[in-house]
Motif scaffolding. Structure first.
Motif, mmCIF file in Angstrom:
data_model
loop_
_atom_site.group_PDB
_atom_site.id
_atom_site.type_symbol
_atom_site.label_atom_id
_atom_site.label_comp_id
_atom_site.label_asym_id
_atom_site.label_seq_id
_atom_site.Cartn_x
_atom_site.Cartn_y
_atom_site.Cartn_z
ATOM 1 N N THR A 281 -21.391 14.877 5.788
ATOM 2 C CA THR A 281 -22.104 13.767 5.137
ATOM 3 C C THR A 281 -21.361 13.217 3.924
ATOM 4 O O THR A 281 -21.134 12.003 3.836
ATOM 5 N N PRO A 282 -20.951 14.072 2.957
ATOM 6 C CA PRO A 282 -20.207 13.505 1.829
ATOM 7 C C PRO A 282 -18.891 12.863 2.237
ATOM 8 O O PRO A 282 -18.457 11.876 1.632
ATOM 9 N N LYS A 283 -18.253 13.384 3.280
ATOM 10 C CA LYS A 283 -16.999 12.778 3.714
ATOM 11 C C LYS A 283 -17.251 11.396 4.321
ATOM 12 O O LYS A 283 -16.525 10.438 4.042
ATOM 13 N N ILE A 284 -18.318 11.288 5.130
ATOM 14 C CA ILE A 284 -18.626 9.987 5.725
ATOM 15 C C ILE A 284 -19.043 8.987 4.649
ATOM 16 O O ILE A 284 -18.701 7.797 4.725
ATOM 17 N N LEU A 285 -19.752 9.459 3.638
ATOM 18 C CA LEU A 285 -20.216 8.561 2.578
ATOM 19 C C LEU A 285 -19.069 7.940 1.798
ATOM 20 O O LEU A 285 -19.229 6.864 1.201
ATOM 21 N N VAL A 286 -17.898 8.599 1.787
ATOM 22 C CA VAL A 286 -16.765 8.039 1.054
ATOM 23 C C VAL A 286 -15.694 7.488 1.976
ATOM 24 O O VAL A 286 -14.695 6.949 1.515
ATOM 25 N N VAL A 287 -15.884 7.620 3.294
ATOM 26 C CA VAL A 287 -14.882 7.116 4.232
ATOM 27 C C VAL A 287 -14.689 5.620 4.068
ATOM 28 O O VAL A 287 -13.555 5.137 3.997
ATOM 29 N N GLY A 288 -15.810 4.876 4.011
ATOM 30 C CA GLY A 288 -15.702 3.428 3.908
ATOM 31 C C GLY A 288 -14.896 2.965 2.714
ATOM 32 O O GLY A 288 -13.823 2.380 2.877
ATOM 33 N N PRO A 289 -15.375 3.247 1.482
ATOM 34 C CA PRO A 289 -14.620 2.802 0.315
ATOM 35 C C PRO A 289 -13.235 3.424 0.214
ATOM 36 O O PRO A 289 -12.293 2.772 -0.217
ATOM 37 N N LYS A 290 -13.085 4.682 0.634
ATOM 38 C CA LYS A 290 -11.796 5.347 0.517
ATOM 39 C C LYS A 290 -10.745 4.682 1.404
ATOM 40 O O LYS A 290 -9.672 4.315 0.930
ATOM 41 N N LEU A 291 -11.046 4.518 2.689
ATOM 42 C CA LEU A 291 -10.056 3.951 3.592
ATOM 43 C C LEU A 291 -9.898 2.449 3.415
ATOM 44 O O LEU A 291 -8.797 1.923 3.552
ATOM 45 N N ILE A 292 -10.995 1.763 3.109
ATOM 46 C CA ILE A 292 -10.863 0.330 2.831
ATOM 47 C C ILE A 292 -10.025 0.122 1.583
ATOM 48 O O ILE A 292 -9.168 -0.761 1.525
ATOM 49 N N PHE A 293 -10.263 0.956 0.563
ATOM 50 C CA PHE A 293 -9.486 0.846 -0.669
ATOM 51 C C PHE A 293 -8.007 1.075 -0.399
ATOM 52 O O PHE A 293 -7.159 0.264 -0.770
ATOM 53 N N SER A 294 -7.678 2.201 0.277
ATOM 54 C CA SER A 294 -6.269 2.521 0.499
ATOM 55 C C SER A 294 -5.607 1.491 1.418
ATOM 56 O O SER A 294 -4.459 1.113 1.200
ATOM 57 N N PHE A 295 -6.341 1.021 2.439
ATOM 58 C CA PHE A 295 -5.784 0.009 3.334
ATOM 59 C C PHE A 295 -5.505 -1.291 2.579
ATOM 60 O O PHE A 295 -4.434 -1.887 2.710
ATOM 61 N N THR A 296 -6.482 -1.718 1.766
ATOM 62 C CA THR A 296 -6.327 -2.975 1.039
ATOM 63 C C THR A 296 -5.167 -2.898 0.049
ATOM 64 O O THR A 296 -4.341 -3.819 -0.038
ATOM 65 N N VAL A 297 -5.097 -1.812 -0.706
ATOM 66 C CA VAL A 297 -4.019 -1.651 -1.686
ATOM 67 C C VAL A 297 -2.660 -1.680 -0.996
ATOM 68 O O VAL A 297 -1.733 -2.367 -1.436
ATOM 69 N N ALA A 298 -2.535 -0.930 0.114
ATOM 70 C CA ALA A 298 -1.256 -0.898 0.825
ATOM 71 C C ALA A 298 -0.883 -2.281 1.343
ATOM 72 O O ALA A 298 0.260 -2.732 1.185
ATOM 73 N N GLN A 299 -1.852 -2.969 1.963
ATOM 74 C CA GLN A 299 -1.564 -4.271 2.541
ATOM 75 C C GLN A 299 -1.254 -5.325 1.471
ATOM 76 O O GLN A 299 -0.490 -6.253 1.719
ATOM 77 N N GLN A 300 -1.838 -5.160 0.290
ATOM 78 C CA GLN A 300 -1.559 -6.100 -0.791
ATOM 79 C C GLN A 300 -0.212 -5.819 -1.448
ATOM 80 O O GLN A 300 0.528 -6.740 -1.800
ATOM 81 N N LEU A 301 0.109 -4.528 -1.618
ATOM 82 C CA LEU A 301 1.315 -4.167 -2.365
ATOM 83 C C LEU A 301 2.593 -4.248 -1.538
ATOM 84 O O LEU A 301 3.656 -4.559 -2.083
ATOM 85 N N ILE A 302 2.507 -3.965 -0.247
ATOM 86 C CA ILE A 302 3.727 -3.968 0.571
ATOM 87 C C ILE A 302 4.436 -5.324 0.534
ATOM 88 O O ILE A 302 5.646 -5.380 0.302
ATOM 89 N N PRO A 303 3.723 -6.455 0.742
ATOM 90 C CA PRO A 303 4.420 -7.746 0.642
ATOM 91 C C PRO A 303 4.977 -8.024 -0.758
ATOM 92 O O PRO A 303 6.034 -8.626 -0.908
ATOM 93 N N ILE A 304 4.240 -7.574 -1.788
ATOM 94 C CA ILE A 304 4.702 -7.787 -3.164
ATOM 95 C C ILE A 304 6.007 -7.021 -3.408
ATOM 96 O O ILE A 304 6.970 -7.552 -3.966
ATOM 97 N N PHE A 305 6.023 -5.754 -2.983
ATOM 98 C CA PHE A 305 7.230 -4.952 -3.139
ATOM 99 C C PHE A 305 8.375 -5.533 -2.303
ATOM 100 O O PHE A 305 9.538 -5.494 -2.721
ATOM 101 N N HIS A 306 8.059 -6.067 -1.135
ATOM 102 C CA HIS A 306 9.098 -6.656 -0.288
ATOM 103 C C HIS A 306 9.765 -7.832 -1.004
ATOM 104 O O HIS A 306 10.994 -7.943 -1.035
ATOM 105 N N ARG A 307 8.944 -8.709 -1.597
ATOM 106 C CA ARG A 307 9.509 -9.852 -2.331
ATOM 107 C C ARG A 307 10.302 -9.377 -3.546
ATOM 108 O O ARG A 307 11.359 -9.920 -3.867
ATOM 109 N N LEU A 308 9.769 -8.342 -4.222
ATOM 110 C CA LEU A 308 10.429 -7.826 -5.414
ATOM 111 C C LEU A 308 11.796 -7.235 -5.076
ATOM 112 O O LEU A 308 12.799 -7.530 -5.739
#
Length: 315
Positions: A281-308
């Motif tokens: 239960t506690p793992k499922i309760l944090v799955v959404g924000p945890k994976l959405i957070f990590s996915f969003t950060v990675a997808q946002q930063l990878i193009p930025i680092f590529h340009r840099l």
């Protein structure tokens, strides 16, 4: 995490992917490590916490003891700080895991797409074959993740059984234990294979069948959100039973190991089959924000680092 998009990632350098994934892992660790510690301690606990004859206060005190251990009677800040044991091992493991998983699955998927696409298409059809191929690539990467097992073992022991260290440092433990740090590798692979299959396959399924996306790179934020939640919840639920076994193998004292089969027998005898889903239960309760957070950060930063890294300005 949503399945990485081959077409998109091909335009980005490996260094950018590494930097974006590593940054994602570091930020995820800082925010979610305490919740992971709570889940690991609940999975490692073999006693019933909420007893029918006890008062609510007594049951909450028992839960408090399991979650916070020696800091159970301390102040709020000290309790919170107690949820960060083994942070060094956790940092090494989480960053390496995210770089490996975020960056590795696209390469495996590209390989399958180039050399074995016809096999998947003929067996499952165009749409389902595409989904199964993403899932298979994720499963293969998940099995290879056992290379990182020593860091995971040390992280879990610090979270759930710090007495196992007895003042020994990292290098001393590696020297003393050797291949013993890979104890439970078979169970870990058995857990990762279906778990990663469900993670990448579930995410691809949502994008393919719920949103009818031909090109996953065109997914909106909401579509990525739904796909990530679908894949992550499926993954954690499928992997939960073996995750409990894996955690209990890894949190034992170094000199007193126990086989997975013995753990399963004792778990069924003492706790029943619901014991396989402790901490779910506690793992499922944090799955959404945890994976959405990590996915969003990675997808946002990878193009930025590529340009840099390539000296490009934003288009």
């Amino acid at each position: 995490m949503s399945p990485p998009i081959s077409g998109k990632n091909k335009s980005e350098s490996g260094m950018a992917r590494f930097a974006g994934s590593a940054s994602s892992g570091i930020l995820e660790l800082i925010i979610f490590h305490p919740v992971d510690t709570v889940a690991k301690r609940l999975m490692s606990n073999q006693k019933q916490i909420f007893l029918p004859g006890n008062t609510m206060a007594a049951n909450m005190a028992a839960l408090n003891q399991v979650v916070f251990k020696d800091a159970a009677q301390k102040t709020f800040m000290k309790k919170y700080a107690s949820l960060f044991p083994g942070l060094g091992f956790a940092a090494g493991y989480k960053v390496a895991q995210r770089v490996y998983k975020f960056g590795g699955q696209p390469f495996v998927n590209d390989y399958l797409n180039r050399h074995h696409k016809a096999m998947f298409t003929s067996a499952f059809g165009e749409k389902t074959g595409k989904t199964i191929m993403h899932a298979t690539a994720g499963s293969l990467v998940g099995i290879g993740e056992i290379a990182l097992l020593p860091l995971d073992v040390l992280k879990i022991k610090r979270q759930t059984n710090p007495e196992a260290f007895r003042g020994r440092g990292f290098l001393t433990i590696v020297k003393d234990e050797g291949m013993g740090l890979y104890r439970g590798a078979g169970w870990t692979a058995a857990r990762n294979a279906p778990g990663s299959f469900a993670l990448f396959g579930g995410s691809a399924f949502v994008k393919e069948y719920m949103f009818s996306l031909h090109d996953y790179s065109q997914a909106t934020f909401f579509q990525n959100f739904c796909a990530s939640i679908g894949g992550a919840v499926a993954s954690i639920t499928v992997a939960a039973p073996l995750d409990v076994v894996k955690t209990r193998i890894q949190n034992r004292n170094f000199e007193n190991p126990e086989s997975g089969l013995n753990i399963i027998k004792d778990l069924i005898k003492k706790e029943g089959f619901h014991g396989f889903f402790k901490g779910l239960t506690p793992k499922i309760l944090v799955v959404g924000p945890k994976l959405i957070f990590s996915f969003t950060v990675a997808q946002q930063l990878i193009p930025i680092f590529h340009r840099l890294f390539n000296g490009e300005s934003k288009a």
